[in-house]
Design a protein around this motif. Structure first.
Motif, PDB file in Angstrom:
ATOM      1  N   THR A  25       0.913  -1.190  -0.106  1.00 56.55           N
ATOM      2  CA  THR A  25       0.133  -0.123   0.040  1.00 56.55           C
ATOM      3  C   THR A  25       0.789   1.087   0.040  1.00 56.55           C
ATOM      4  O   THR A  25       1.572   1.613   0.919  1.00 56.55           O
ATOM      5  N   LEU A  26       0.726   2.134  -1.081  1.00 54.24           N
ATOM      6  CA  LEU A  26       1.731   3.205  -1.259  1.00 54.24           C
ATOM      7  C   LEU A  26       0.686   4.380  -0.170  1.00 54.24           C
ATOM      8  O   LEU A  26      -0.372   4.576  -0.336  1.00 54.24           O
ATOM      9  N   ASP A  27       1.357   5.269   0.236  1.00 51.63           N
ATOM     10  CA  ASP A  27       1.043   6.370   1.311  1.00 51.63           C
ATOM     11  C   ASP A  27       2.025   7.357   1.489  1.00 51.63           C
ATOM     12  O   ASP A  27       2.769   7.404   2.636  1.00 51.63           O
ATOM     13  N   ARG A  28       2.128   8.160   0.435  1.00 49.70           N
ATOM     14  CA  ARG A  28       2.914   9.377   0.811  1.00 49.70           C
ATOM     15  C   ARG A  28       2.304  10.553   0.074  1.00 49.70           C
ATOM     16  O   ARG A  28       1.977  10.555  -0.994  1.00 49.70           O
ATOM     17  N   ALA A  29       2.132  11.819   0.782  1.00 49.47           N
ATOM     18  CA  ALA A  29       1.520  12.995   0.362  1.00 49.47           C
ATOM     19  C   ALA A  29       2.399  13.781  -0.697  1.00 49.47           C
ATOM     20  O   ALA A  29       3.574  13.444  -0.398  1.00 49.47           O
ATOM     21  N   PRO A  30       1.602  14.382  -1.613  1.00 56.71           N
ATOM     22  CA  PRO A  30       0.229  14.434  -1.767  1.00 56.71           C
ATOM     23  C   PRO A  30      -0.353  13.223  -2.726  1.00 56.71           C
ATOM     24  O   PRO A  30      -1.544  12.799  -2.362  1.00 56.71           O
ATOM     25  N   CYS A  31       0.422  12.567  -3.408  1.00 55.97           N
ATOM     26  CA  CYS A  31      -0.004  11.356  -4.358  1.00 55.97           C
ATOM     27  C   CYS A  31       0.826  10.409  -4.771  1.00 55.97           C
ATOM     28  O   CYS A  31       1.036  10.020  -5.811  1.00 55.97           O
ATOM     29  N   ASN A  32       1.592   9.983  -3.818  1.00 49.37           N
ATOM     30  CA  ASN A  32       2.679   8.974  -3.781  1.00 49.37           C
ATOM     31  C   ASN A  32       3.597   9.054  -5.049  1.00 49.37           C
ATOM     32  O   ASN A  32       3.937   8.246  -5.538  1.00 49.37           O
ATOM     33  N   GLU A  33       4.054  10.463  -5.071  1.00 49.86           N
ATOM     34  CA  GLU A  33       5.093  10.796  -6.160  1.00 49.86           C
ATOM     35  C   GLU A  33       6.414  10.036  -5.569  1.00 49.86           C
ATOM     36  O   GLU A  33       6.700   9.852  -4.393  1.00 49.86           O
ATOM     37  N   ILE A  34       6.908   9.258  -6.508  1.00 52.61           N
ATOM     38  CA  ILE A  34       8.023   8.476  -6.295  1.00 52.61           C
ATOM     39  C   ILE A  34       9.474   9.195  -6.429  1.00 52.61           C
ATOM     40  O   ILE A  34       9.978   9.657  -7.459  1.00 52.61           O
ATOM     41  N   GLY A  35      10.122   9.540  -5.417  1.00 58.06           N
ATOM     42  CA  GLY A  35      11.076  10.128  -5.126  1.00 58.06           C
ATOM     43  C   GLY A  35      12.129   9.224  -4.345  1.00 58.06           C
ATOM     44  O   GLY A  35      11.926   7.855  -4.652  1.00 58.06           O
ATOM     45  N   ARG A  36      13.244   9.663  -3.886  1.00 51.28           N
ATOM     46  CA  ARG A  36      14.210   8.824  -3.134  1.00 51.28           C
ATOM     47  C   ARG A  36      13.612   7.939  -2.158  1.00 51.28           C
ATOM     48  O   ARG A  36      13.887   6.812  -1.915  1.00 51.28           O
ATOM     49  N   ALA A  37      12.794   8.531  -1.289  1.00 50.96           N
ATOM     50  CA  ALA A  37      12.061   7.719  -0.098  1.00 50.96           C
ATOM     51  C   ALA A  37      11.479   6.568  -0.645  1.00 50.96           C
ATOM     52  O   ALA A  37      11.433   5.487  -0.092  1.00 50.96           O
ATOM     53  N   THR A  38      10.657   6.906  -1.617  1.00 48.20           N
ATOM     54  CA  THR A  38       9.667   5.588  -2.065  1.00 48.20           C
ATOM     55  C   THR A  38      10.591   4.838  -2.743  1.00 48.20           C
ATOM     56  O   THR A  38      10.246   3.390  -2.669  1.00 48.20           O
ATOM     57  N   LEU A  39      11.605   4.940  -3.409  1.00 50.99           N
ATOM     58  CA  LEU A  39      12.473   4.118  -4.300  1.00 50.99           C
ATOM     59  C   LEU A  39      13.110   3.347  -3.056  1.00 50.99           C
ATOM     60  O   LEU A  39      13.228   1.926  -3.172  1.00 50.99           O
ATOM     61  N   ILE A  40      13.544   4.029  -1.947  1.00 49.67           N
ATOM     62  CA  ILE A  40      14.235   2.975  -0.843  1.00 49.67           C
ATOM     63  C   ILE A  40      13.263   2.240  -0.308  1.00 49.67           C
ATOM     64  O   ILE A  40      13.558   0.740  -0.063  1.00 49.67           O
ATOM     65  N   ASP A  41      12.064   2.567  -0.014  1.00 51.63           N
ATOM     66  CA  ASP A  41      10.976   1.470   0.395  1.00 51.63           C
ATOM     67  C   ASP A  41      10.551   0.307  -0.540  1.00 51.63           C
ATOM     68  O   ASP A  41      10.675  -0.633  -0.309  1.00 51.63           O
ATOM     69  N   LEU A  42      10.440   0.775  -1.897  1.00 47.00           N
ATOM     70  CA  LEU A  42      10.282  -0.249  -2.797  1.00 47.00           C
ATOM     71  C   LEU A  42      11.538  -1.221  -2.950  1.00 47.00           C
ATOM     72  O   LEU A  42      11.299  -2.380  -3.066  1.00 47.00           O
ATOM     73  N   GLU A  43      12.725  -0.613  -2.853  1.00 45.25           N
ATOM     74  CA  GLU A  43      13.829  -1.827  -2.770  1.00 45.25           C
ATOM     75  C   GLU A  43      13.965  -2.735  -1.400  1.00 45.25           C
ATOM     76  O   GLU A  43      14.073  -3.616  -1.486  1.00 45.25           O
ATOM     77  N   LYS A  44      13.357  -1.869  -0.235  1.00 44.29           N
ATOM     78  CA  LYS A  44      13.061  -2.881   0.793  1.00 44.29           C
ATOM     79  C   LYS A  44      11.920  -4.032   0.462  1.00 44.29           C
ATOM     80  O   LYS A  44      12.020  -5.094   0.964  1.00 44.29           O
ATOM     81  N   PHE A  45      11.233  -3.680  -0.060  1.00 47.32           N
ATOM     82  CA  PHE A  45       9.948  -4.543  -0.621  1.00 47.32           C
ATOM     83  C   PHE A  45      10.491  -5.688  -1.500  1.00 47.32           C
ATOM     84  O   PHE A  45      10.222  -6.930  -1.190  1.00 47.32           O
ATOM     85  N   ILE A  46      11.310  -5.273  -2.453  1.00 45.07           N
ATOM     86  CA  ILE A  46      12.027  -6.057  -3.413  1.00 45.07           C
ATOM     87  C   ILE A  46      12.806  -7.270  -2.762  1.00 45.07           C
ATOM     88  O   ILE A  46      12.981  -8.373  -3.012  1.00 45.07           O
ATOM     89  N   ALA A  47      13.604  -6.515  -1.740  1.00 45.75           N
ATOM     90  CA  ALA A  47      14.552  -7.510  -1.008  1.00 45.75           C
ATOM     91  C   ALA A  47      13.886  -8.263  -0.137  1.00 45.75           C
ATOM     92  O   ALA A  47      14.229  -9.482   0.049  1.00 45.75           O
ATOM     93  N   ALA A  48      12.396  -8.068   0.204  1.00 43.59           N
ATOM     94  CA  ALA A  48      11.705  -8.793   1.182  1.00 43.59           C
ATOM     95  C   ALA A  48      10.891  -9.962   0.348  1.00 43.59           C
ATOM     96  O   ALA A  48      10.495 -11.122   0.798  1.00 43.59           O
ATOM     97  N   LEU A  49      10.802  -9.689  -0.902  1.00 47.13           N
ATOM     98  CA  LEU A  49      10.071 -10.625  -1.745  1.00 47.13           C
ATOM     99  C   LEU A  49      10.194 -11.950  -1.872  1.00 47.13           C
ATOM    100  O   LEU A  49       9.363 -12.764  -1.812  1.00 47.13           O
ATOM    101  N   PRO A  50      11.563 -12.344  -2.039  1.00 42.88           N
ATOM    102  CA  PRO A  50      11.632 -13.706  -1.975  1.00 42.88           C
ATOM    103  C   PRO A  50      11.112 -14.646  -0.796  1.00 42.88           C
ATOM    104  O   PRO A  50      10.489 -15.927  -0.774  1.00 42.88           O
ATOM    105  N   ALA A  51      11.085 -14.056   0.375  1.00 42.55           N
ATOM    106  CA  ALA A  51      10.560 -14.445   1.477  1.00 42.55           C
ATOM    107  C   ALA A  51       9.044 -14.591   1.527  1.00 42.55           C
ATOM    108  O   ALA A  51       8.439 -15.627   1.915  1.00 42.55           O
ATOM    109  N   LEU A  52       8.577 -13.369   1.141  1.00 38.09           N
ATOM    110  CA  LEU A  52       7.046 -13.209   1.230  1.00 38.09           C
ATOM    111  C   LEU A  52       6.418 -14.106   0.064  1.00 38.09           C
ATOM    112  O   LEU A  52       5.272 -14.719   0.418  1.00 38.09           O
ATOM    113  N   GLN A  53       7.178 -14.518  -1.021  1.00 41.64           N
ATOM    114  CA  GLN A  53       6.485 -15.388  -2.079  1.00 41.64           C
ATOM    115  C   GLN A  53       6.366 -16.919  -1.711  1.00 41.64           C
ATOM    116  O   GLN A  53       5.561 -17.563  -2.084  1.00 41.64           O
ATOM    117  N   ARG A  54       7.087 -16.932  -0.646  1.00 44.08           N
ATOM    118  CA  ARG A  54       6.691 -18.425  -0.145  1.00 44.08           C
ATOM    119  C   ARG A  54       5.587 -18.623   0.506  1.00 44.08           C
ATOM    120  O   ARG A  54       5.120 -19.854   0.726  1.00 44.08           O
TER     121      ARG A  54
END
Lengths: 267, 80
Positions: free
Chosen positions: A21-50
């Motif tokens: 779930t994206l939640d960054r004001a005003p409308c989830n613009e993708i900057g450095r902070a979102t990129l870092i969080d997305l990278e955390k998600f990608i890193a967690a994905l192999p475990a989540l996929q199980r």
């Protein structure tokens, strides 16, 4: 880590479905902070996929799914830098966001973008990386990048070309006009249009249906159906970098960044 | 076939409904950004409502510089 709360997004797993779930004001613009969080998600994905068979990406922002790249941050960061550092910074960002998009695109899960409202630029590109798009009837899709002298830079054109007829791709990219959910469904972009506020519910219902299928077959089918256009994605990064360094883009970004409209999505 | 007056009236009704104002507070020559206190994003919502109601496509570039209901209705009328 099957529950995460970051600065710009969160995720959890429920009944075999990962909800990002994206939640960054005003409308989830993708900057450095979102990129870092997305990278955390990608890193967690192999475990989540199980423990999951599906992924839903959605937004809590009432304005929409995602308005694209954070152009104000892009301008603020790039503007004071010498040309070579500006280009290096841009390329680094593009390589990283492409890695995120490519990982989502090829993930061994069925991925669903549950979208509403503004789904522009990078937000549209995030939805295109998913297998299915479920759209609230108030959704608007747009690639406004040509207004700034750019092209979509997060994989938009190669993925749009993969999914739609070239005439539709030209219409969307070359005019920069926005289209509503009904039009998007009529050209084959959206799989289901929902009532206002109902996209996430319908996406969850779809994810529940997918759970009935053999996972290995679903993964094999996705791999067979959905080629990743890696060569074109590489070429897009090169073209975007070439275009970004021109004075016209600097002027367009300055105009956008200095606009007094809180949400200057239209010129 | 809608007349321009009927189209204008329907636009005013749609705007009043969507932004929750009284219909009789809106006039054809009102600047809808000022009168409704909306930004460009909220104007896009109105555009979506209009497209759904009239079953038309109205590219947003046709609305550049348009800020009053009467001109908006004329743009719609040209697509009906």
């Amino acid at each position: 880590m099957n529950i995460f709360q970051g600065e710009t997004l969160s995720w959890h797993v429920l009944d075999g479905t990962i909800e990002l779930t994206l939640d960054r004001a005003p409308c989830n613009e993708i900057g450095r902070a979102t990129l870092i969080d997305l990278e955390k998600f990608i890193a967690a994905l192999p475990a989540l996929q199980r423990e999951a068979h599906a992924l839903i990406i959605n937004s809590t922002r009432k304005e929409g799914f995602c308005a694209g790249a954070d152009l104000r941050e892009t301008y603020r960061v790039a503007q004071p830098l010498p040309k070579d550092e500006r280009l290096a910074g841009l390329r680094d960002f593009l390589e990283r966001i492409h890695h995120v998009m490519n990982t989502l695109d090829e993930a061994p899960l069925t991925t669903i973008a549950a979208v509403h409202g503004v789904t522009f630029g990078g937000g549209f590109e995030l939805a295109l990386a998913c297998d299915l798009i479920v759209a609230d009837k108030m959704t608007r899709f747009c690639f406004p990048e040509l207004r700034l002298g750019l092209i979509p830079g997060f994989g938009g054109i190669p993925r749009l070309k993969r999914d739609l007829g070239n005439a539709v791709v030209r219409d969307l990219v070359l005019t920069g006009r926005s289209i509503n959910a009904t039009k998007a469904q009529s050209v084959g972009l959206v799989s289901q249009v929902t009532a206002e506020g109902d996209a996430l519910r319908v996406a969850r219902s779809t994810a529940a249906q997918l759970k009935k299928f053999d996972r290995g077959t679903a993964i094999a089918a996705k791999k067979f159906i959905k080629p990743i256009p890696y060569d074109e994605l590489r070429r897009e990064i090169e073209l975007f970098c070439d275009l970004f360094m021109r004075p016209a883009v600097d002027a367009g970004l300055r105009k956008f960044a200095e606009s007094t409209d809180a949400l200057p999505y239209l010129p | 076939m809608n007349t321009i007056d009927k189209t204008t009236d329907e636009v005013l009704r749609l705007a009043a409904e969507h932004f929750k104002v009284q219909r009789d507070q809106l006039s054809p020559d009102d600047d809808f950004f000022k009168k409704l206190g909306i930004n460009s994003l909220q104007a896009l919502d109105l555009l979506t409502r209009i497209e759904q109601h009239f079953q038309i496509e109205l590219p947003d570039y046709e609305l550049q510089g348009v800020s009053d209901f009467r001109t908006l209705a004329q743009r719609i009328q040209s697509r009906l």
